[in-house]
Design a protein around this motif. Structure first.
Motif, PDB file in Angstrom:
ATOM      1  N   VAL A  21      43.594  85.036  33.154  1.00 47.42           N
ATOM      2  CA  VAL A  21      44.829  85.509  32.512  1.00 47.42           C
ATOM      3  C   VAL A  21      45.531  84.360  31.791  1.00 47.42           C
ATOM      4  O   VAL A  21      45.997  84.515  30.649  1.00 47.42           O
ATOM      5  CB  VAL A  21      45.757  86.161  33.555  1.00 47.42           C
ATOM      6  N   ILE A  22      45.591  83.191  32.419  1.00 43.90           N
ATOM      7  CA  ILE A  22      46.282  82.053  31.807  1.00 43.90           C
ATOM      8  C   ILE A  22      45.559  81.597  30.542  1.00 43.90           C
ATOM      9  O   ILE A  22      46.197  81.273  29.539  1.00 43.90           O
ATOM     10  CB  ILE A  22      46.438  80.904  32.827  1.00 43.90           C
ATOM     11  N   VAL A  23      44.241  81.568  30.576  1.00 43.66           N
ATOM     12  CA  VAL A  23      43.496  81.170  29.377  1.00 43.66           C
ATOM     13  C   VAL A  23      43.723  82.170  28.246  1.00 43.66           C
ATOM     14  O   VAL A  23      43.891  81.783  27.082  1.00 43.66           O
ATOM     15  CB  VAL A  23      41.992  81.023  29.711  1.00 43.66           C
ATOM     16  N   LEU A  24      43.758  83.441  28.571  1.00 46.22           N
ATOM     17  CA  LEU A  24      43.988  84.445  27.530  1.00 46.22           C
ATOM     18  C   LEU A  24      45.414  84.411  26.984  1.00 46.22           C
ATOM     19  O   LEU A  24      45.647  84.824  25.843  1.00 46.22           O
ATOM     20  CB  LEU A  24      43.677  85.843  28.077  1.00 46.22           C
ATOM     21  N   MET A  25      46.362  83.918  27.763  1.00 44.65           N
ATOM     22  CA  MET A  25      47.754  83.830  27.310  1.00 44.65           C
ATOM     23  C   MET A  25      47.986  82.656  26.361  1.00 44.65           C
ATOM     24  O   MET A  25      48.966  82.645  25.622  1.00 44.65           O
ATOM     25  CB  MET A  25      48.693  83.671  28.518  1.00 44.65           C
ATOM     26  N   GLN A  26      47.087  81.685  26.373  1.00 45.36           N
ATOM     27  CA  GLN A  26      47.300  80.489  25.567  1.00 45.36           C
ATOM     28  C   GLN A  26      47.115  80.775  24.086  1.00 45.36           C
ATOM     29  O   GLN A  26      46.352  81.644  23.679  1.00 45.36           O
ATOM     30  CB  GLN A  26      46.337  79.389  25.990  1.00 45.36           C
ATOM     31  N   GLU A  27      47.827  79.999  23.320  1.00 45.13           N
ATOM     32  CA  GLU A  27      47.753  80.099  21.872  1.00 45.13           C
ATOM     33  C   GLU A  27      46.464  79.446  21.401  1.00 45.13           C
ATOM     34  O   GLU A  27      46.043  78.423  21.938  1.00 45.13           O
ATOM     35  CB  GLU A  27      48.965  79.355  21.290  1.00 45.13           C
ATOM     36  N   GLY A  28      45.846  80.007  20.391  1.00 43.46           N
ATOM     37  CA  GLY A  28      44.616  79.433  19.861  1.00 43.46           C
ATOM     38  C   GLY A  28      44.861  78.089  19.204  1.00 43.46           C
ATOM     39  O   GLY A  28      45.956  77.785  18.743  1.00 43.46           O
ATOM     40  N   LYS A  29      43.832  77.281  19.134  1.00 44.76           N
ATOM     41  CA  LYS A  29      43.957  75.959  18.506  1.00 44.76           C
ATOM     42  C   LYS A  29      44.137  76.070  16.999  1.00 44.76           C
ATOM     43  O   LYS A  29      44.671  75.171  16.375  1.00 44.76           O
ATOM     44  CB  LYS A  29      42.721  75.106  18.825  1.00 44.76           C
TER      45      LYS A  29
END
Length: 81
Positions: A21-29
């Protein structure tokens, strides 16, 4: 020993779900790259990224990734099999 294995396995599953969930919440580079090209990296939010939500998500990702690897190694030990 079986109870300890069950508890560690439940914690492992929880860490896996939270990490996903945390990885999916992060903004893309890519979003950060376009901001850096246009000069937006020098704004207030760019300088204080460590205190922002994005910085907190990155820190949580690092911590949970280490916990994930450690639990993976512990659960793979021969004492639990």
């Amino acid at each position: 020993m079986h109870t300890l294995h069950t508890i560690l396995l439940l914690v492992y599953i929880l860490v896996c779900c939270v990490l996903t969930v945390i990885v999916l919440m992060q903004e893309g580079k890519q979003a950060g790259l376009t901001g850096a090209i246009s000069g937006a990296a020098e704004t207030y939010w760019g300088k204080n990224k460590g205190r922002s939500m994005e910085g907190g998500l990155e820190l949580a990702t690092r911590i949970l990734a280490v916990v994930f690897v450690v639990l993976s190694l512990i659960l793979n030990l021969k004492i639990f099999q």
